[in-house]
Write an enzyme that holds these catalytic residues in place. Structure first.
Site, PDB file in Angstrom:
ATOM      1  N   GLY A  44       0.773  -1.247   0.000  1.00  0.00           N
ATOM      2  CA  GLY A  44       0.000   0.000   0.000  1.00  0.00           C
ATOM      3  C   GLY A  44       0.797   1.287   0.000  1.00  0.00           C
ATOM      4  O   GLY A  44       0.346   2.300  -0.525  1.00  0.00           O
ATOM      5  N   GLU A  99       3.829   4.048   6.126  1.00  0.00           N
ATOM      6  CA  GLU A  99       2.621   3.242   5.906  1.00  0.00           C
ATOM      7  C   GLU A  99       1.581   4.025   5.116  1.00  0.00           C
ATOM      8  O   GLU A  99       1.599   5.250   5.108  1.00  0.00           O
ATOM      9  CB  GLU A  99       2.005   2.856   7.262  1.00  0.00           C
ATOM     10  CG  GLU A  99       2.057   1.375   7.582  1.00  0.00           C
ATOM     11  CD  GLU A  99       1.206   0.477   6.686  1.00  0.00           C
ATOM     12  OE1 GLU A  99       0.946   0.816   5.516  1.00  0.00           O
ATOM     13  OE2 GLU A  99       0.815  -0.592   7.179  1.00  0.00           O
ATOM     14  N   ASP A 100       0.705   3.297   4.469  1.00  0.00           N
ATOM     15  CA  ASP A 100      -0.380   3.964   3.750  1.00  0.00           C
ATOM     16  C   ASP A 100      -1.489   4.395   4.702  1.00  0.00           C
ATOM     17  O   ASP A 100      -1.947   5.521   4.664  1.00  0.00           O
ATOM     18  CB  ASP A 100      -0.941   3.048   2.636  1.00  0.00           C
ATOM     19  CG  ASP A 100      -1.351   1.662   3.132  1.00  0.00           C
ATOM     20  OD1 ASP A 100      -1.076   1.311   4.300  1.00  0.00           O
ATOM     21  OD2 ASP A 100      -1.952   0.904   2.337  1.00  0.00           O
ATOM     22  N   ASP A 103      -5.319   1.707  10.643  1.00  0.00           N
ATOM     23  CA  ASP A 103      -6.744   1.414  10.827  1.00  0.00           C
ATOM     24  C   ASP A 103      -6.936   0.859  12.236  1.00  0.00           C
ATOM     25  O   ASP A 103      -6.913   1.612  13.203  1.00  0.00           O
ATOM     26  CB  ASP A 103      -7.136   0.430   9.711  1.00  0.00           C
ATOM     27  CG  ASP A 103      -8.609   0.149   9.635  1.00  0.00           C
ATOM     28  OD1 ASP A 103      -9.410   1.027   9.972  1.00  0.00           O
ATOM     29  OD2 ASP A 103      -8.987  -0.971   9.216  1.00  0.00           O
ATOM     30  N   LYS A 131      -7.264   6.374  10.538  1.00  0.00           N
ATOM     31  CA  LYS A 131      -8.689   6.282  10.893  1.00  0.00           C
ATOM     32  C   LYS A 131      -8.760   6.070  12.400  1.00  0.00           C
ATOM     33  O   LYS A 131      -8.886   4.922  12.859  1.00  0.00           O
ATOM     34  CB  LYS A 131      -9.322   5.059  10.218  1.00  0.00           C
ATOM     35  CG  LYS A 131      -9.532   5.145   8.739  1.00  0.00           C
ATOM     36  CD  LYS A 131     -10.378   3.939   8.320  1.00  0.00           C
ATOM     37  CE  LYS A 131     -10.120   3.513   6.924  1.00  0.00           C
ATOM     38  NZ  LYS A 131     -10.774   2.230   6.591  1.00  0.00           N
ATOM     39  N   PHE A 152     -14.108   3.060   3.735  1.00  0.00           N
ATOM     40  CA  PHE A 152     -13.073   2.313   3.025  1.00  0.00           C
ATOM     41  C   PHE A 152     -12.602   3.119   1.823  1.00  0.00           C
ATOM     42  O   PHE A 152     -13.387   3.468   0.948  1.00  0.00           O
ATOM     43  CB  PHE A 152     -13.575   0.932   2.590  1.00  0.00           C
ATOM     44  CG  PHE A 152     -12.440   0.030   2.244  1.00  0.00           C
ATOM     45  CD1 PHE A 152     -11.715  -0.607   3.247  1.00  0.00           C
ATOM     46  CD2 PHE A 152     -12.048  -0.141   0.923  1.00  0.00           C
ATOM     47  CE1 PHE A 152     -10.628  -1.405   2.932  1.00  0.00           C
ATOM     48  CE2 PHE A 152     -10.966  -0.946   0.601  1.00  0.00           C
ATOM     49  CZ  PHE A 152     -10.254  -1.578   1.614  1.00  0.00           C
ATOM     50  N   VAL A 153     -11.310   3.423   1.827  1.00  0.00           N
ATOM     51  CA  VAL A 153     -10.767   4.291   0.777  1.00  0.00           C
ATOM     52  C   VAL A 153      -9.772   3.544  -0.114  1.00  0.00           C
ATOM     53  O   VAL A 153      -9.138   2.583   0.318  1.00  0.00           O
ATOM     54  CB  VAL A 153     -10.082   5.538   1.381  1.00  0.00           C
ATOM     55  CG1 VAL A 153     -11.090   6.397   2.122  1.00  0.00           C
ATOM     56  CG2 VAL A 153      -8.934   5.157   2.310  1.00  0.00           C
ATOM     57  N   ASP A 159      -5.583  -0.242  -1.936  1.00  0.00           N
ATOM     58  CA  ASP A 159      -6.338  -1.148  -2.806  1.00  0.00           C
ATOM     59  C   ASP A 159      -7.629  -1.640  -2.187  1.00  0.00           C
ATOM     60  O   ASP A 159      -7.833  -1.593  -0.974  1.00  0.00           O
ATOM     61  CB  ASP A 159      -5.491  -2.388  -3.113  1.00  0.00           C
ATOM     62  CG  ASP A 159      -5.412  -3.332  -1.899  1.00  0.00           C
ATOM     63  OD1 ASP A 159      -5.007  -2.861  -0.818  1.00  0.00           O
ATOM     64  OD2 ASP A 159      -5.789  -4.513  -2.026  1.00  0.00           O
ATOM     65  N   ARG A 165      -5.028   0.694  -6.890  1.00  0.00           N
ATOM     66  CA  ARG A 165      -3.793   1.290  -6.362  1.00  0.00           C
ATOM     67  C   ARG A 165      -3.286   2.404  -7.279  1.00  0.00           C
ATOM     68  O   ARG A 165      -2.623   3.326  -6.838  1.00  0.00           O
ATOM     69  CB  ARG A 165      -2.695   0.227  -6.234  1.00  0.00           C
ATOM     70  CG  ARG A 165      -2.974  -0.856  -5.195  1.00  0.00           C
ATOM     71  CD  ARG A 165      -1.706  -1.654  -4.933  1.00  0.00           C
ATOM     72  NE  ARG A 165      -1.948  -2.902  -4.232  1.00  0.00           N
ATOM     73  CZ  ARG A 165      -2.061  -3.027  -2.910  1.00  0.00           C
ATOM     74  NH1 ARG A 165      -1.972  -1.963  -2.146  1.00  0.00           N
ATOM     75  NH2 ARG A 165      -2.262  -4.207  -2.356  1.00  0.00           N
TER      76      ARG A 165
END
Ligand code: IMP
Ligand code: MG
Length: 180
Positions: A44, A99-100, A103, A131, A152-153, A159, A165
């Protein structure tokens, strides 16, 4: 073509690139005179990593690791598996984990603990998205691009089922795409 699955654009390419430059400047200030090692958590964060590292004017090395947090659909679980380890030794080095998205925190709390055992000089976390409402495990964040609500993005590296992506912006996926 991919746009038809996006409910709402959260951050445009311009907004993302502006924020990435701000984060890079913060990092540059904090590590002035030093050398950093950026560790990208695949897959990610590959797009974020590519933009971030090019905006940082400091001696810098990069390395990659891949993890899968077992879980189906749109949430992770506490079980984390390393599918690709780092190529370099991190002991005595100043590392920043890139990190992307943060969560539940399951993936990163596991990963950060594992990396700490390898005795880096310092370790910090840089995440593009957070988040906070979804947090199950506490994780300390040093650099954060944007806090987002519980949706959810996808895009800019993120992805759903390995797709989206390559979207250049970040958007909320239509729930009907993942049967939500
Ligand atoms: P955590 O272990 O629950 O913190 O999950 C972190 C990982 O779940 C991220 O690195 C992503 O791969 C994935 N993830 C969590 N939320 C999203 C999202 O909204 N879109 C895409 N991937 C997500
Ligand atoms: Mg990830």
């Amino acid at each position: 073509m991919l746009e038809k699955d996006i409910q709402q654009v959260l951050f445009t390419q311009e907004q993302i690139s502006g924020r990435v430059k701000e984060i890079a400047q913060e990092i540059q200030r904090d590590y002035q005179g030093g050398e950093i090692m950026l560790i990208s958590v695949l897959r990610g964060s590959f797009v974020f990593m590519a933009d971030l590292c090019r905006a940082i004017d400091l001696p810098c090395t990069v390395d990659f690791m891949a993890v899968s947090s077992y879980g189906k659909g749109t949430s992770s679980s506490g079980q984390v598996q390393i599918t690709k380890d780092l190529s370099e030794d991190i002991s005595g080095r100043d590392i920043i984990v890139v990190e992307d998205i943060l969560d539940s925190g399951n993936t990163l709390s596991y990963l950060l603990k594992l990396l700490e055992h390898r005795r880096p000089a310092s370790i910090r976390l840089c995440t593009l998205l957070d988040k906070p409402e979804r947090r199950v495990k506490p994780v300390q964040v040093h650099y954060c691009g944007f806090s987002i609500p519980d949706a959810f993005v996808v895009g800019y590296g993120l992805d759903y089922a390995e797709r989206y992506r390559n979207l250049p912006y970040i958007g909320i996926l239509k729930p009907e795409v993942y049967g939500g």
